[in-house]
Enzyme design. Structure first.
Site, mmCIF file in Angstrom:
data_model
loop_
_atom_site.group_PDB
_atom_site.id
_atom_site.type_symbol
_atom_site.label_atom_id
_atom_site.label_comp_id
_atom_site.label_asym_id
_atom_site.label_seq_id
_atom_site.Cartn_x
_atom_site.Cartn_y
_atom_site.Cartn_z
ATOM 1 N N HIS A 346 0.838 -1.199 0.000
ATOM 2 C CA HIS A 346 0.000 0.000 0.000
ATOM 3 C C HIS A 346 0.872 1.249 0.000
ATOM 4 C CE1 HIS A 346 0.684 0.970 4.282
ATOM 5 N NE2 HIS A 346 0.584 -0.330 4.518
ATOM 6 N N CYS A 363 3.503 -4.717 6.661
ATOM 7 C CA CYS A 363 3.084 -4.503 5.277
ATOM 8 C C CYS A 363 4.271 -4.063 4.422
ATOM 9 C CB CYS A 363 1.993 -3.442 5.212
ATOM 10 S SG CYS A 363 0.400 -4.011 5.830
ATOM 11 N N ASN A 365 5.370 -1.130 2.358
ATOM 12 C CA ASN A 365 5.117 0.289 2.090
ATOM 13 C C ASN A 365 5.745 0.710 0.780
ATOM 14 O OD1 ASN A 365 5.236 1.701 5.495
ATOM 15 N ND2 ASN A 365 3.889 0.191 4.560
#
Length: 435
Positions: A346, A363, A365
């Site tokens: 994301h 996550c 990035n």
């Protein structure tokens, strides 16, 4: 000359027989009584036997239809089935809409004297079997046999509850076929053998069960790109558990698109994206800080599952509630899910260490422009191969199914044998044991 023997269905379904049963052949001397044969000159033709027995009622729908010819060869078998509602309306349903219109094909033995159906019968159906056999001189016998099958009991009717992908979807080369039923399946081998996967490019695959209700088919290796795949779920008549029968057939048709495979060695802080074998973009990234297990990016073969233009990421959804160490709640853009333990790619415009350090909650990035590009390129079932961390993706975390080696995957299939996608059928029998 052909002789024809007709075995009538029980009286309760005789009216239904008029819809699709042709009248028996007649001799020059007048109508031929049912159940008798017209002899040929010097030969009566081969004797033909059909099971289930003519006139039988409440036949288990997962019973095989068997045709045998004494002193002859089976040359043709046709099976027609209809429920009372279909007889009344004059038609059957479409398997693409959840109906039961698949043809019941069969297999002839090497000697040519025994034919056995490949698929199950429909519950609660009036069945007509028309079989023809010929002897060495060409003399033929045709036998018509009628019987009815057991109805599926309310509350014990297996239905397809959900599936991925859906018909019409275009997917990545790693895409599994996931089917979820509304009732637990204990006769897994029969159900696996009732689902045939056919692809334009031949490969082999197998099923594994995530739960008692959910089964997953994956190929041995990724699908070849640019091809059509058809999944025929011949569930009608399958006995999924004792006394539980499938009632509808289904067909899923999807397309495998281009091959997109991304690779990421976490310590390198970058992701390489290849389309059809050519690297098209290198994306600077920042992955999990790895101070705790929960914020360590998993290594392994991930598949992209879904994507969002905007998404609220709340750690409470992955077991870290508000007030706990590591809790977070963020609004993010251009998110693509790669696991069920909270991993996404994301946009992270707040992260000033993208491309140089791993500082995220697990996550991947990216800069806004890169995250949007990756989001727009992604199809469900694209591949992300990640290395370089000490936390391995679990095989059942999201769609981590390629985490099992092919040998391990195959060993967890109820059939224990691969299914070829060349249209040759499934590895074993759909019929019940001892039937």
């Amino acid at each position: 000359m052909k002789r024809r023997i007709s075995h009538p269905r029980p009286a309760v379904t005789a009216a239904a027989a008029l819809v699709f049963l042709t009248a028996a052949c007649t001799s020059p001397g007048g109508p031929e009584p049912e159940g008798t044969a017209v002899p040929g000159e010097g030969s009566t033709g081969p004797e033909v036997e059909i099971t289930p027995a003519p006139g039988a009622t409440a036949v288990p729908p997962n019973s095989p239809v068997r045709v045998t010819a004494a002193d002859g060869t089976v040359t043709d078998v046709r099976i027609e089935q209809a429920t009372p509602d279909e007889i009344a309306s004059g038609g059957s349903e479409d398997p693409e809409e959840g109906g039961s219109a698949f043809e019941v094909t069969g297999t002839l033995n090497e000697g040519g004297d025994t034919w056995v159906s490949d698929w199950n019968l429909r519950p609660g159906a009036a069945v007509t079997v028309t079989a023809t056999a010929a002897d060495a001189s060409g003399e033929e016998t045709e036998v018509v046999s009628e019987f009815t099958t057991l109805e599926a009991t309310p509350g014990q009717r297996l239905e397809l509850a959900a599936n991925f992908p859906n018909s019409g979807d275009v997917v990545g080369v790693g895409m599994p076929v996931i089917v979820t039923f509304d009732l637990p399946v204990t006769h897994r081998e029969q159900v696996e053998n009732s689902i045939e996967v056919t692809a334009e490019q031949e490969t082999e695959g197998a099923w594994n069960w995530i739960t008692d209700e959910t089964a997953v088919f994956r190929p041995k290796e990724y699908w070849d790109p640019y091809q059509e795949v058809v999944v025929d779920l011949r569930l009608s008549g399958v006995e999924a558990a004792d006394g539980v029968y499938g009632v509808e057939d289904h067909r899923i048709e999807f397309e495998v698109g281009r091959e997109l495979v991304s690779t990421m060695h976490v310590p390198d802080h970058e992701m390489n994206v290849a389309i059809d074998g050519e690297n098209v973009r290198t994306i600077p990234v920042s992955n999990g800080a790895a101070r705790e297990r929960f914020n360590t990016t998993t290594s392994g073969i991930h598949l992209t599952m879904e994507k969002y233009r905007t998404l609220v990421m709340d750690s409470a959804t992955v077991g870290i509630p508000e007030g706990s160490p590591g809790y977070y709640r963020l609004d993010v853009d251009w998110a693509v899910r790669t696991s069920n333990s909270g991993e996404f790619t994301h946009a992270a415009p707040w992260n000033g260490r993208i491309g140089s350090a791993n500082t995220s909650n697990g996550c991947t990035n990216m800069a806004v422009e890169d995250a949007r590009w990756f989001h727009d390129q992604s199809l469900m079932g694209d591949v992300l191969e990640t290395t370089g961390t000490d936390r391995q993706l679990e095989w059942d975390n999201g769609w981590g199914y390629y985490q099992r080696s092919w040998e391990e995957w195959l060993s967890h299939s109820a059939t224990g044998r691969p299914q070829s996608t060349d249209g040759s059928g499934t590895p074993g029998s759909v019929h019940g044991e001892g039937l």
